[in-house]
Write a protein that holds these residues in place. Structure first.
Motif, short mmCIF file in Angstrom:
data_model
loop_
_atom_site.label_atom_id
_atom_site.label_comp_id
_atom_site.label_asym_id
_atom_site.label_seq_id
_atom_site.Cartn_x
_atom_site.Cartn_y
_atom_site.Cartn_z
N GLY A 129 0.81 -1.21 0.00
CA GLY A 129 0.00 0.00 0.00
C GLY A 129 0.85 1.26 0.00
N ASP A 130 0.20 2.39 0.34
CA ASP A 130 0.92 3.68 0.45
C ASP A 130 1.68 3.99 -0.84
N ILE A 131 1.02 3.77 -1.97
CA ILE A 131 1.67 3.80 -3.28
C ILE A 131 2.37 5.13 -3.57
N CYS A 132 1.70 6.24 -3.33
CA CYS A 132 2.30 7.53 -3.73
C CYS A 132 3.53 7.88 -2.90
N ARG A 133 3.50 7.59 -1.60
CA ARG A 133 4.70 7.84 -0.79
C ARG A 133 5.84 6.93 -1.23
N ARG A 134 5.51 5.70 -1.60
CA ARG A 134 6.55 4.78 -2.06
C ARG A 134 7.13 5.24 -3.39
N LEU A 135 6.29 5.73 -4.27
CA LEU A 135 6.78 6.27 -5.54
C LEU A 135 7.75 7.43 -5.29
N MET A 156 11.60 6.77 -6.30
CA MET A 156 11.76 7.26 -7.66
C MET A 156 13.19 7.17 -8.21
N PRO A 157 14.23 7.44 -7.41
CA PRO A 157 15.59 7.37 -7.95
C PRO A 157 15.99 5.99 -8.45
N ILE A 158 15.32 4.93 -7.99
CA ILE A 158 15.71 3.58 -8.42
C ILE A 158 14.65 2.92 -9.30
N ILE A 159 13.60 3.65 -9.68
CA ILE A 159 12.54 3.09 -10.50
C ILE A 159 12.92 3.17 -11.97
N GLY A 160 12.80 2.01 -12.66
CA GLY A 160 13.07 1.97 -14.09
C GLY A 160 11.83 1.91 -14.94
N HIS A 161 10.73 1.41 -14.38
CA HIS A 161 9.48 1.28 -15.12
C HIS A 161 8.35 1.14 -14.12
N ILE A 162 7.16 1.64 -14.51
CA ILE A 162 5.98 1.58 -13.66
C ILE A 162 4.86 0.88 -14.43
N GLN A 163 4.15 -0.03 -13.74
CA GLN A 163 3.02 -0.73 -14.33
C GLN A 163 1.77 -0.53 -13.48
N ILE A 164 0.62 -0.69 -14.13
CA ILE A 164 -0.66 -0.46 -13.45
C ILE A 164 -1.68 -1.54 -13.81
N ALA A 165 -2.63 -1.73 -12.91
CA ALA A 165 -3.84 -2.52 -13.12
C ALA A 165 -4.74 -2.24 -11.93
N SER A 166 -6.01 -2.52 -12.05
CA SER A 166 -6.89 -2.33 -10.92
C SER A 166 -6.55 -3.32 -9.81
N VAL A 167 -6.86 -2.92 -8.59
CA VAL A 167 -6.67 -3.78 -7.42
C VAL A 167 -8.04 -3.95 -6.76
N PRO A 168 -8.45 -5.18 -6.44
CA PRO A 168 -7.66 -6.42 -6.42
C PRO A 168 -7.82 -7.33 -7.64
N LYS A 196 3.36 13.05 -12.29
CA LYS A 196 3.66 14.28 -13.01
C LYS A 196 4.41 15.25 -12.12
N GLU A 197 3.97 15.34 -10.88
CA GLU A 197 4.64 16.20 -9.89
C GLU A 197 6.09 15.77 -9.66
N LEU A 198 6.32 14.45 -9.70
CA LEU A 198 7.66 13.91 -9.49
C LEU A 198 8.53 13.97 -10.74
N GLY A 199 7.94 14.39 -11.86
CA GLY A 199 8.70 14.53 -13.09
C GLY A 199 8.85 13.25 -13.90
N TYR A 200 8.00 12.26 -13.61
CA TYR A 200 8.07 10.99 -14.34
C TYR A 200 7.28 11.14 -15.64
N SER A 201 7.92 10.94 -16.78
CA SER A 201 7.26 11.17 -18.06
C SER A 201 7.33 9.98 -19.01
N LYS A 202 7.87 8.85 -18.55
CA LYS A 202 7.95 7.66 -19.41
C LYS A 202 6.57 7.02 -19.55
N PRO A 203 6.34 6.24 -20.61
CA PRO A 203 5.06 5.53 -20.72
C PRO A 203 4.87 4.56 -19.55
N ILE A 204 3.65 4.52 -19.04
CA ILE A 204 3.29 3.66 -17.92
C ILE A 204 2.69 2.37 -18.47
N GLY A 205 3.17 1.24 -17.98
CA GLY A 205 2.76 -0.05 -18.52
C GLY A 205 1.38 -0.48 -18.08
#
Length: 253
Positions: free
Chosen positions: A183-189, A193-205, A225-234
């Motif tokens: 959980g706590d997705i946004c704080r974890r992002l 962020m400095p070690i993230i190479g790619h982000i994926q999404i789907a509904s939970v659960p 967007k606030e964090l400056g992440y602009s790569k395509p999200i999977g």
């Protein structure tokens, strides 16, 4: 504008990969990614990518013996030769298709020796991939979908990356898996962020279209967007009806 990548492991997976790439382009995706593309000729895949102008963001290393329930090899002590052969196969395919990232799958294991094996294999993968400007990704999987998978949390992944000590090894931050496990997705992002190479999404659960379920992705995307992440999200989800309906893309763009 938020950009999305179609994960062809789940979307249009009843079609040959070159055809699925073209369907993703027609649906309005900005990129594609896949799971195990090895049954398809790399030259045909590359041709479809060139025709559509899409980039292949990622692919996975081979799972091993699927009939025996294997789901990756790189954290299995005693299986180093097979794990590195799978890494070599993935790099070769990625080079031929100009794929940017390779997800090195850990497999079902646990303990100190498994961790040492995983780190060793990741260093092998990173050093070989760096020759081709390819990044290596590791992904925590939740314990409902993948019980006993070696890598289960973002903190465990962070610790692995610190020991691997390679700048081209990154975290695949799958919001679906990590919402279930932590959980706590946004704080974890924000924290990771400095070690993230790619982000994926789907509904939970239910792992269906991302405009349903307990996660408010509109808010998550505004945070990215606030964090400056602009790569395509999977978009790695399983269509609810079995056929792909990409109307949710318009909602989130």
């Amino acid at each position: 504008m938020t950009k999305f990548s179609a994960n062809l492991g789940f979307l249009w997976n009843d079609k040959p990969l070159p055809e699925a790439i073209k369907l993703a382009h027609q649906a309005g995706y900005s990129a594609v990614e896949c799971h195990w593309p090895y049954q398809f000729d790399a030259d045909e895949v590359k041709a479809a990518l060139q025709e559509t102008g899409l980039t292949m963001l990622g692919l996975n290393t081979d799972r091993g013996d699927v009939a025996k329930g294997e789901n990756g090899l790189s954290a299995l002590p005693g299986r180093e030769a097979q794990a590195q052969a799978a890494i070599d196969q993935a790099i070769d395919y990625a080079v031929k298709t100009n794929t940017l990232n390779i997800h090195v799958m850990a497999g079902f294991s646990s303990g100190v020796e498994a961790e040492k094996t995983f780190i060793h294999n990741l260093q092998y993968a990173a050093d070989r991939a760096k020759l081709h400007n390819i990044n290596i990704l590791i992904e925590p999987l939740n314990h409902y979908d993948a019980p006993d998978y070696f890598l289960q949390t973002s903190e465990q992944a962070k610790g692995i990356l610190q020991q691997v000590k390679r700048d081209n090894v990154k975290l695949m931050f799958d919001c679906y898996h990590l919402q279930i496990m932590e959980g706590d997705i946004c704080r974890r992002l924000e924290k990771l962020m400095p070690i993230i190479g790619h982000i994926q999404i789907a509904s939970v659960p239910d792992r269906q279209e991302p405009n349903t379920g307990e996660l408010n992705y509109a808010y998550v995307f505004s945070k990215l967007k606030e964090l400056g992440y602009s790569k395509p999200i999977g978009a790695e989800y399983k269509p609810k009806t079995g056929s792909v309906d990409s109307s949710w893309l318009t909602e989130y763009r």
